[in-house]
Scaffold this motif. Structure first.
Motif, PDB file in Angstrom:
ATOM      1  N   ASN A   1     -10.437  -0.115   6.138  1.00 47.49           N
ATOM      2  CA  ASN A   1      -9.894  -1.464   6.224  1.00 47.49           C
ATOM      3  C   ASN A   1      -8.808  -1.691   5.186  1.00 47.49           C
ATOM      4  OD1 ASN A   1      -9.472  -4.188   6.719  1.00 47.49           O
ATOM      5  ND2 ASN A   1     -11.214  -4.831   5.485  1.00 47.49           N
ATOM      6  N   ARG A   2      -9.063  -1.302   3.936  1.00 43.82           N
ATOM      7  CA  ARG A   2      -8.114  -1.585   2.865  1.00 43.82           C
ATOM      8  C   ARG A   2      -7.201  -0.386   2.563  1.00 43.82           C
ATOM      9  NH1 ARG A   2      -9.587  -6.579   0.772  1.00 43.82           N
ATOM     10  NH2 ARG A   2      -7.460  -6.475   0.002  1.00 43.82           N
ATOM     11  N   LYS A   3      -7.305   0.646   3.434  1.00 49.24           N
ATOM     12  CA  LYS A   3      -6.413   1.834   3.342  1.00 49.24           C
ATOM     13  C   LYS A   3      -6.439   2.455   1.947  1.00 49.24           C
ATOM     14  CE  LYS A   3      -4.562  -0.264   7.113  1.00 49.24           C
ATOM     15  NZ  LYS A   3      -5.146  -1.512   7.655  1.00 49.24           N
TER      16      LYS A   3
ATOM     17  N   ARG B   1      -0.424   7.024  -2.554  1.00 50.08           N
ATOM     18  CA  ARG B   1       0.845   6.382  -2.912  1.00 50.08           C
ATOM     19  C   ARG B   1       0.964   6.181  -4.419  1.00 50.08           C
ATOM     20  NH1 ARG B   1       2.429   1.381   1.096  1.00 50.08           N
ATOM     21  NH2 ARG B   1       2.166   2.578   2.999  1.00 50.08           N
ATOM     22  N   VAL B   2      -0.076   5.614  -5.022  1.00 47.91           N
ATOM     23  CA  VAL B   2      -0.011   5.289  -6.452  1.00 47.91           C
ATOM     24  C   VAL B   2       0.182   6.568  -7.268  1.00 47.91           C
ATOM     25  CG1 VAL B   2      -1.379   4.404  -8.387  1.00 47.91           C
ATOM     26  CG2 VAL B   2      -1.226   3.094  -6.269  1.00 47.91           C
ATOM     27  N   ARG B   3      -0.451   7.633  -6.854  1.00 48.70           N
ATOM     28  CA  ARG B   3      -0.282   8.904  -7.575  1.00 48.70           C
ATOM     29  C   ARG B   3       1.140   9.445  -7.465  1.00 48.70           C
ATOM     30  NH1 ARG B   3      -5.349  11.737  -8.784  1.00 48.70           N
ATOM     31  NH2 ARG B   3      -4.206  13.675  -8.687  1.00 48.70           N
ATOM     32  N   GLU B   4       1.846   9.020  -6.396  1.00 45.51           N
ATOM     33  CA  GLU B   4       3.246   9.430  -6.205  1.00 45.51           C
ATOM     34  C   GLU B   4       4.200   8.441  -6.862  1.00 45.51           C
ATOM     35  OE1 GLU B   4       4.816  12.030  -4.366  1.00 45.51           O
ATOM     36  OE2 GLU B   4       2.852  12.937  -4.613  1.00 45.51           O
ATOM     37  N   GLY B   5       3.660   7.415  -7.506  1.00 43.72           N
ATOM     38  CA  GLY B   5       4.520   6.401  -8.123  1.00 43.72           C
ATOM     39  C   GLY B   5       5.072   5.409  -7.121  1.00 43.72           C
ATOM     40  N   ASN B   6       4.461   5.322  -5.928  1.00 43.61           N
ATOM     41  CA  ASN B   6       4.912   4.378  -4.904  1.00 43.61           C
ATOM     42  C   ASN B   6       3.939   3.194  -4.885  1.00 43.61           C
ATOM     43  OD1 ASN B   6       5.482   2.940  -2.612  1.00 43.61           O
ATOM     44  ND2 ASN B   6       5.360   4.679  -1.202  1.00 43.61           N
ATOM     45  N   PHE B   7       4.443   2.043  -5.339  1.00 44.07           N
ATOM     46  CA  PHE B   7       3.557   0.877  -5.439  1.00 44.07           C
ATOM     47  C   PHE B   7       3.841  -0.157  -4.355  1.00 44.07           C
ATOM     48  CE2 PHE B   7       4.069   2.859  -9.603  1.00 44.07           C
ATOM     49  CZ  PHE B   7       2.759   3.195  -9.855  1.00 44.07           C
ATOM     50  N   GLN B   8       4.538   0.253  -3.281  1.00 41.37           N
ATOM     51  CA  GLN B   8       4.769  -0.664  -2.166  1.00 41.37           C
ATOM     52  C   GLN B   8       3.472  -0.939  -1.418  1.00 41.37           C
ATOM     53  OE1 GLN B   8       7.784   0.871   0.431  1.00 41.37           O
ATOM     54  NE2 GLN B   8       9.413  -0.160  -0.701  1.00 41.37           N
ATOM     55  N   LEU B   9       3.375  -2.137  -0.865  1.00 40.17           N
ATOM     56  CA  LEU B   9       2.150  -2.515  -0.142  1.00 40.17           C
ATOM     57  C   LEU B   9       2.307  -2.431   1.372  1.00 40.17           C
ATOM     58  CD1 LEU B   9       0.984  -5.635  -2.215  1.00 40.17           C
ATOM     59  CD2 LEU B   9       0.345  -3.240  -2.500  1.00 40.17           C
ATOM     60  N   ASP B  10       3.530  -2.230   1.857  1.00 40.56           N
ATOM     61  CA  ASP B  10       3.747  -2.200   3.311  1.00 40.56           C
ATOM     62  C   ASP B  10       2.798  -1.192   3.963  1.00 40.56           C
ATOM     63  OD1 ASP B  10       6.963  -3.278   3.462  1.00 40.56           O
ATOM     64  OD2 ASP B  10       6.161  -2.446   1.605  1.00 40.56           O
ATOM     65  N   GLY B  11       2.144  -1.624   5.027  1.00 41.65           N
ATOM     66  CA  GLY B  11       1.245  -0.727   5.760  1.00 41.65           C
ATOM     67  C   GLY B  11      -0.161  -0.677   5.206  1.00 41.65           C
ATOM     68  N   LEU B  12      -0.405  -1.392   4.104  1.00 42.09           N
ATOM     69  CA  LEU B  12      -1.754  -1.324   3.498  1.00 42.09           C
ATOM     70  C   LEU B  12      -2.589  -2.569   3.792  1.00 42.09           C
ATOM     71  CD1 LEU B  12      -1.008   0.209  -0.041  1.00 42.09           C
ATOM     72  CD2 LEU B  12      -1.542   1.383   2.106  1.00 42.09           C
TER      73      LEU B  12
END
Ligand code: NAI
Length: 334
Positions: free
Chosen positions: A117-119, A126-137
């Protein structure tokens, strides 16, 4: 009693050895699965001890019986992998562990629901890759959503309690409704109505001829568009090819599996250096909205302790009385 114990991993050996600290039984641990090739290794044992992906079909049971084996100890609640009529006809007694920790399995099912549900799996990557975008989550509130349970036995009722705790409405289908489930607020309905109304469908029934491919293409088509399906029961309750089609078509919103139809050739082993030969399973792993765990829902400290104790209690009781504490035959389950 000498017991050949198949499909053992270090954790099985640890818990069984500790449960057998008094040395009541003589345990012979095998890494290998029990099948036609390995059955002769039970020579000299009065009992074999098997796990969920061991083969206990007519041919294997005949081999075991001819070697002098008289007791089959299942380290599981499920017994769909044993040819019980053949065992009974030969006088082979089968024991199982009816309840070790329904909480373990129900909590794992809840973990799959929350993760999907919360992906969380995608967010973590994502966070481990330094990507903090929320789109799609984006997820949805569990509070106020409808959860449909197929099977309200020990595990289904634990799962119902957890979901009711989140503030969900809980529907259920079970040919034998439970007074305890009704008392906690679970509403029984027929399967098609459950599938149509539920945002999340979670399977907690045993694998039987009646439940094989219970979730087939027609049943999946009845589900709410975008709904989630979670299976911690047995792989073949779901038609995997139909589920892949429903995911590809976008009708099924997400899928959490702890069990898989053909898991016998995959699970409980490290195959990370090998080529994955199962194309259906490989396709499942490509979906961002699918999580698969390798039959680990039972895998808690408490459950392993209970499995080991009950398994050896079954053996001790069999030696004293000719029957295990928790026996199972084609028409009677204790
Ligand atoms: P249980 O025997 O307490 O409950 C099973 C329930 O399913 C019963 O209420 C029964 O009436 C119901 N049922 C039977 N046929 C049905 C059908 N056609 N449709 C809907 N419901 C049906 O069993 P328990 O302990 O709750 O376990 C359920 C299943 O979970 C086991 O049979 C096993 O396959 C699976 N399991 C999975 C584990 C894992 O690690 N993933 C570990 C332990 C069990």
């Amino acid at each position: 009693m000498r017991i050949t114990v198949y499909s053992t991993r270090p954790y099985d050996r640890r818990f069984l050895t500790e449960a057998n600290a008094a040395g009541v039984h003589d345990l012979v641990f095998m890494d290998a699965r029990l099948d036609h090739h390995t059955a002769p290794t039970a020579t000299g044992s009065a009992a074999v001890c098997a796990f969920v992906n061991d083969q206990l079909d007519a041919a294997v049971l005949h081999t075991l019986h001819s070697l002098g084996v008289r007791l089959v100890l299942l380290r599981s609640a499920g017994f769909n992998h044993v040819d019980l009529p053949v065992a009974a006809a030969m006088g082979l007694v089968v024991g199982r562990v009816p309840e070790y920790s329904p909480h373990a399995v129900a909590e794992h099912a809840a973990a799959l629901v929350l993760t999907l549900n919360r992906k969380i799996h995608r967010a973590h990557a994502r966070v481990r890759e330094g990507n903090f975008q929320l789109d799609g989550l984006m997820g949805f509130d569990l509070h106020g959503s409808t959860v449909g349970l197929v099977g309200t036995g020990k595990i289904g009722r634990c799962f119902a309690r957890i979901m009711l705790g989140f503030g969900c409405r809980v529907l259920a289908f079970d040919p034998k409704p439970s007074a305890e489930a009704l008392a906690m607020g679970v509403q029984y309905t027929e399967l098609p109505a459950l599938l149509q109304a539920s945002d999340i469908v979670s399977l907690h029934c045993p694998l039987t001829p009646a439940t094989r491919h219970l979730l087939d293409a027609a049943a999946l088509a009845c589900m709410k568009p975008g709904a989630m399906l979670v299976n911690t029961s047995r792989g073949a309750v779901v038609d995997t090819r139909a589920v892949i089609a429903a995911l590809k078509g976008g009708h099924l919103g997400s899928l959490g599996l702890d069990v898989y139809e053909e898991e016998g050739d995959l699970f409980f082993r490290d195959l990370s250096a090998e080529v994955l030969k199962d194309d259906v399973f490989a396709r499942l792993l490509t979906f961002p909205n699918v999580i698969v765990t390798g039959h680990q829902a039972f895998f808690t400290e408490q459950a392993l302790l209970q499995i080991a104790r009950t398994t050896l209690d079954n053996a001790t009781h069999f030696e004293a009385t000719g029957l295990p504490l928790h026996g199972v035959t084609a028409d009677k389950v204790v």
